[in-house]
Motif scaffolding. Structure first.
Motif, PDB file in Angstrom:
ATOM      1  N   UNK A 148     -23.172 -16.891 -98.084  1.00 29.06           N
ATOM      2  CA  UNK A 148     -22.271 -16.802 -96.903  1.00 29.06           C
ATOM      3  C   UNK A 148     -22.392 -18.198 -96.382  1.00 29.06           C
ATOM      4  N   UNK A 149     -22.943 -19.216 -96.891  1.00 30.95           N
ATOM      5  CA  UNK A 149     -22.645 -20.622 -96.384  1.00 30.95           C
ATOM      6  C   UNK A 149     -23.804 -20.987 -95.450  1.00 30.95           C
ATOM      7  N   UNK A 150     -24.631 -20.029 -95.063  1.00 34.73           N
ATOM      8  CA  UNK A 150     -25.667 -20.245 -94.298  1.00 34.73           C
ATOM      9  C   UNK A 150     -26.820 -21.132 -95.100  1.00 34.73           C
ATOM     10  N   UNK A 151     -27.699 -21.691 -94.369  1.00 32.90           N
ATOM     11  CA  UNK A 151     -29.049 -22.079 -95.041  1.00 32.90           C
ATOM     12  C   UNK A 151     -30.280 -21.254 -94.535  1.00 32.90           C
ATOM     13  N   UNK A 163     -21.777 -28.456 -96.327  1.00 29.71           N
ATOM     14  CA  UNK A 163     -20.921 -28.835 -95.338  1.00 29.71           C
ATOM     15  C   UNK A 163     -20.990 -30.397 -95.379  1.00 29.71           C
ATOM     16  N   UNK A 164     -21.113 -31.072 -96.298  1.00 31.03           N
ATOM     17  CA  UNK A 164     -20.831 -32.520 -96.674  1.00 31.03           C
ATOM     18  C   UNK A 164     -22.184 -33.210 -96.201  1.00 31.03           C
ATOM     19  N   UNK A 165     -23.256 -32.476 -96.420  1.00 27.61           N
ATOM     20  CA  UNK A 165     -24.610 -33.219 -95.989  1.00 27.61           C
ATOM     21  C   UNK A 165     -25.732 -32.436 -96.759  1.00 27.61           C
ATOM     22  N   UNK A 166     -26.678 -33.503 -96.985  1.00 26.83           N
ATOM     23  CA  UNK A 166     -28.032 -33.047 -97.481  1.00 26.83           C
ATOM     24  C   UNK A 166     -28.901 -32.694 -96.401  1.00 26.83           C
ATOM     25  N   UNK A 167     -29.557 -31.522 -96.636  1.00 26.54           N
ATOM     26  CA  UNK A 167     -30.362 -30.882 -95.854  1.00 26.54           C
ATOM     27  C   UNK A 167     -31.996 -31.038 -96.379  1.00 26.54           C
ATOM     28  N   UNK A 217     -45.022 -32.441 -93.055  1.00 27.51           N
ATOM     29  CA  UNK A 217     -45.859 -33.049 -92.053  1.00 27.51           C
ATOM     30  C   UNK A 217     -44.913 -33.458 -90.899  1.00 27.51           C
ATOM     31  N   UNK A 218     -43.589 -33.801 -91.188  1.00 29.20           N
ATOM     32  CA  UNK A 218     -42.629 -34.124 -90.100  1.00 29.20           C
ATOM     33  C   UNK A 218     -42.088 -32.867 -88.987  1.00 29.20           C
ATOM     34  N   UNK A 219     -42.252 -31.638 -89.859  1.00 27.00           N
ATOM     35  CA  UNK A 219     -42.143 -30.300 -89.045  1.00 27.00           C
ATOM     36  C   UNK A 219     -40.692 -30.369 -88.409  1.00 27.00           C
ATOM     37  N   UNK A 220     -39.912 -30.719 -89.391  1.00 30.65           N
ATOM     38  CA  UNK A 220     -38.290 -30.629 -88.993  1.00 30.65           C
ATOM     39  C   UNK A 220     -37.373 -30.583 -90.155  1.00 30.65           C
ATOM     40  N   UNK A 221     -36.168 -30.448 -89.894  1.00 23.34           N
ATOM     41  CA  UNK A 221     -35.039 -30.235 -90.886  1.00 23.34           C
ATOM     42  C   UNK A 221     -34.245 -31.487 -90.563  1.00 23.34           C
ATOM     43  N   UNK A 222     -33.988 -32.380 -91.694  1.00 24.87           N
ATOM     44  CA  UNK A 222     -33.323 -33.301 -91.652  1.00 24.87           C
ATOM     45  C   UNK A 222     -31.938 -33.065 -92.345  1.00 24.87           C
ATOM     46  N   UNK A 223     -30.881 -33.648 -91.442  1.00 28.69           N
ATOM     47  CA  UNK A 223     -29.405 -33.617 -92.101  1.00 28.69           C
ATOM     48  C   UNK A 223     -28.975 -35.166 -92.394  1.00 28.69           C
ATOM     49  N   UNK A 224     -28.452 -35.196 -93.625  1.00 29.07           N
ATOM     50  CA  UNK A 224     -28.158 -36.623 -94.073  1.00 29.07           C
ATOM     51  C   UNK A 224     -26.818 -36.535 -94.706  1.00 29.07           C
ATOM     52  N   UNK A 225     -25.740 -37.179 -93.944  1.00 33.59           N
ATOM     53  CA  UNK A 225     -24.263 -37.137 -94.410  1.00 33.59           C
ATOM     54  C   UNK A 225     -24.400 -37.813 -95.702  1.00 33.59           C
ATOM     55  N   UNK A 285     -40.269 -32.930-104.815  1.00 36.13           N
ATOM     56  CA  UNK A 285     -40.207 -31.429-104.679  1.00 36.13           C
ATOM     57  C   UNK A 285     -38.704 -30.979-104.213  1.00 36.13           C
ATOM     58  N   UNK A 286     -37.635 -31.874-104.070  1.00 33.80           N
ATOM     59  CA  UNK A 286     -36.503 -31.509-103.927  1.00 33.80           C
ATOM     60  C   UNK A 286     -35.413 -31.826-104.742  1.00 33.80           C
ATOM     61  N   UNK A 287     -34.516 -30.858-105.202  1.00 35.53           N
ATOM     62  CA  UNK A 287     -33.375 -31.455-106.198  1.00 35.53           C
ATOM     63  C   UNK A 287     -32.314 -30.568-105.533  1.00 35.53           C
ATOM     64  N   UNK A 288     -30.995 -31.373-105.315  1.00 29.12           N
ATOM     65  CA  UNK A 288     -29.575 -30.749-104.859  1.00 29.12           C
ATOM     66  C   UNK A 288     -28.667 -31.375-105.589  1.00 29.12           C
TER      67      UNK A 288
END
Length: 396
Positions: free
Chosen positions: A368-371, A323-327, A332-340, A256-259
């Motif tokens: 504008x660069x925000x998520x 910014x150099x990372x995957x978001x 179910x985890x109810x969070x936002x992950x950042x992976x460099x 369900x995610x592509x980037x």
């Protein structure tokens, strides 16, 4: 770290819903089934297993060049709530002026949302046929043509009564025209419908599909289920595809995610069953192992994931690169992950906003660069708060 899947036979609906604590996207009620990790801390191992040899067609999006333009610095911050009162928003892309185009899965509405929270209905996709009641189907992904300012094409992924399909429609002012079918016959189901659309730097359309609760479809290269597809803007198999078909990679359970990162490498987020969710680097012709394996370590014939998580910490949907990372947004985890992103590796996962906003569905990078991050608490499996669902603006 690796679990061998028990069988490759198709799962019935009841068995599929029993997996992963009830379903892919988390139990109704919206609470993670295990204690969440603290904000800003890593909760996932970094698999070290080898990956399979990579086919290299001339137009493959991956590159050996380092894909990290900047290293993450400090935690992300929610700077505003763009809009409230949405109903299970699913797909999101941006117009050049900073407004977003947003789909609602169950209402079948296509919306234009401005940064100041103004919402305009562009149309309702009548062909979409969501089952509701916690189903994963309906009106899903959206992507604007790379040449939208000239051609006005809006691309959509939707479930009908008989299949999943990719369509496009022209936007005339604030009205969406009649959809034109580009690709149909994608297996559909109550669950595991995939649904993400992403145009690559090569101008081609990448499509994620699920195996619709029938695991045997994922390794079958003659099926469109459990795949990442690569199409021309007209819906034809892209030149240089590894199997002379729409199929670009296979052996997926439910992506369900592509980037794409800034080196042109394609990444995907994928639901596991009851052990490990995955973050994958997509290789042309790669077999990602489902249903023979879940997680990493399945042998040289399979492509190992870059990161894995317990399903209670992720159930990942949307994915974006900034910014150099995957978001990665977690349901179910109810969070936002950042992976460099470090060259061709994804390392050092960190989680943020754990449990604060409920289920997170989609994340996209604004001009504008925000998520922009959507919640998914009104999808039949969450615990809606006042104002849900909402879009959050996050400074990465």
């Amino acid at each position: 770290m690796r679990r061998l899947a028990a069988a490759t036979t198709a799962l019935g609906l009841a068995a599929a819903l029993a997996a992963c604590g009830g379903d892919d996207e988390g139990d109704a009620g919206g609470s993670p089934s295990s204690s969440p990790s603290s904000e800003g801390t890593s909760a996932a191992p970094d698999p070290s297993g080898s990956t399979s040899a990579e086919p290299t067609p001339s137009d493959e999006p991956s590159s050996e060049a380092p894909s990290s333009s900047a290293q993450p610095d400090g935690p992300p911050e929610v700077v505003s709530t763009v809009v409230t009162g949405l109903a299970a928003p699913w797909g999101l892309d941006f117009f050049a002026d900073g407004d977003a185009i947003v789909t609602e899965r169950d209402s079948r509405r296509v919306l234009r949302v401005s940064p100041d929270g103004e919402v305009t209905e562009l149309g309702v996709v009548e062909e979409a046929a969501p089952d509701g009641g916690g189903a994963e189907n309906g009106l899903l992904g959206v992507a604007l043509s790379p040449d939208f300012e000239q051609d006005r094409w809006v691309y959509l992924y939707l479930t009908t009564a008989t299949d999943n399909r990719v369509v496009r429609a022209r936007l005339d002012g604030d009205r969406l025209g009649e959809p034109e079918v580009l690709l149909d016959g994608i297996p559909n189901g109550f669950i595991h419908d995939g649904g993400r659309l992403e145009f690559g730097p090569d101008g081609l359309l990448y499509v994620s599909t699920g195996e619709s609760g029938e695991p045997s479809l994922a390794p079958d290269r003659d099926s469109l289920g459990g795949k990442v597809l690569r199409l021309t803007p007209e819906g034809d198999p892209a030149p240089g595809n590894p199997f002379d078909s729409p199929v670009f990679s296979y052996g997926h359970r439910n992506v369900q995610g592509l980037a794409f990162d800034d080196a042109g490498t394609l990444w995907s987020s994928e639901f596991g069953q009851d052990a490990f969710d995955e973050l994958n680097r997509i290789e042309a012709g790669g077999d990602y192992g489902w249903p023979a394996v879940e997680g990493e370590g399945g042998g040289p014939q399979y492509v190992d994931p870059q990161q894995v998580w317990p399903t209670s910490d992720a159930s990942p949907s949307g994915l974006a690169y900034a910014d150099g990372a995957l978001w990665m947004a977690a349901l179910q985890g109810e969070r936002l992950w950042r992976v460099t992103v470090d060259g061709r590796r994804a390392v050092d996962p960190e989680s943020f906003f754990v449990g604060k906003y409920g289920r997170m569905r989609t994340v996209a990078v604004a001009p504008d660069g925000t998520l922009w991050v959507t919640t998914s608490n009104r999808d039949g499996r969450g615990d809606p708060a006042d104002g849900d669902d909402r879009i959050l603006q996050v400074r990465p």
